[in-house]
Design a protein around this motif. Sequence first.
Motif, PDB file in Angstrom:
ATOM      1  N   SER A   1      -3.094   6.412   4.707  1.00  0.00           N
ATOM      2  CA  SER A   1      -3.013   7.031   3.215  1.00  0.00           C
ATOM      3  C   SER A   1      -3.947   6.103   2.507  1.00  0.00           C
ATOM      4  O   SER A   1      -4.389   6.683   1.270  1.00  0.00           O
ATOM      5  CB  SER A   1      -1.505   6.767   2.904  1.00  0.00           C
ATOM      6  N   ARG A   2      -4.499   5.110   3.006  1.00  0.00           N
ATOM      7  CA  ARG A   2      -5.528   4.402   1.938  1.00  0.00           C
ATOM      8  C   ARG A   2      -6.838   4.766   1.987  1.00  0.00           C
ATOM      9  O   ARG A   2      -7.773   4.860   1.151  1.00  0.00           O
ATOM     10  CB  ARG A   2      -5.142   2.884   2.045  1.00  0.00           C
TER      11      ARG A   2
ATOM     12  N   PRO B   1       0.464   9.982  -1.045  1.00  0.00           N
ATOM     13  CA  PRO B   1      -0.258  10.038  -0.016  1.00  0.00           C
ATOM     14  C   PRO B   1       0.571   9.532   1.340  1.00  0.00           C
ATOM     15  O   PRO B   1       0.289   9.959   2.416  1.00  0.00           O
ATOM     16  CB  PRO B   1      -1.468   9.157  -0.443  1.00  0.00           C
TER      17      PRO B   1
ATOM     18  N   TRP C   1       0.871  -1.101  -0.020  1.00  0.00           N
ATOM     19  CA  TRP C   1       0.102  -0.040  -0.015  1.00  0.00           C
ATOM     20  C   TRP C   1       0.994   1.283   0.245  1.00  0.00           C
ATOM     21  O   TRP C   1       0.549   2.245  -0.774  1.00  0.00           O
ATOM     22  CB  TRP C   1      -0.950  -0.081   1.146  1.00  0.00           C
TER      23      TRP C   1
ATOM     24  N   ARG D   1       1.027   3.792  -3.288  1.00  0.00           N
ATOM     25  CA  ARG D   1       0.477   5.439  -3.333  1.00  0.00           C
ATOM     26  C   ARG D   1       1.664   5.915  -2.470  1.00  0.00           C
ATOM     27  O   ARG D   1       1.393   6.701  -1.211  1.00  0.00           O
ATOM     28  CB  ARG D   1      -0.925   5.293  -2.286  1.00  0.00           C
TER      29      ARG D   1
END
Length: 233
Positions: A130-131, A80, A73, A77
Amino acid sequence: MGGMSLVAGTIGRLRSAPRIAVLEPIEAGATVLVFLLMSQALLGQLVESEPGSDGPAILRIMWLPVYALGLVWLLARPMPALRSISRAPLMLVLAILCMVSATWSLDPGLSMRRGFAVVMTVLFGFAIASRWDWKQLITLVAITNLILAVGSVLAILAVPSFGIQQEIHVGAWRGLWSEKNTLGAMMSYGMSASLGAAAVMPRRKLFWLGVTALQFGLVIMSTSKTGLLAALL
């Protein structure tokens, strides 16, 4: 020319079409599964560990896929993830310090393993932050605690010797955990999550208030005074 126009038009429609988030339900399910593992439900009852050790090898191995998921993850990303880390950099610094402490530890191997677990857990927290946005995260935490509440009720009703304490604090409900106070604590946390879900999902407000009532009932039946105080606050 006609063929080229057809291809160009098709590409344009595909680009403008809404994307189907195929992976989102899978990622949500994985997040809930990790939260369930973090709750330690069933683990304390089924797997014994000696005091002063870092637990059975099966427990350490069990977390490796979780750490891998967090790294995926973060790498998927990066921006983020960096923003999340930049908002709380000291958390990562302190986690790394746990690993560094192995250099002056009386048991460097144990300190390194536990320090690694702390670092990876913190990184997984950043990956989660962030997800998912706040509404999604509250919902996932609430769903996790709903599963734990229902699972505890089923354990108590189906296998009383498992879900109800039989030796110390006889009759106190412990649900999926080895001790009544853990059930009280987890259900008090669950109440906060359910109330949060009721606030962010007004259409399902009554449902989540009902879940809150169920969790409060479990706190009462656990006879955990600390859990009750936390629930009332």
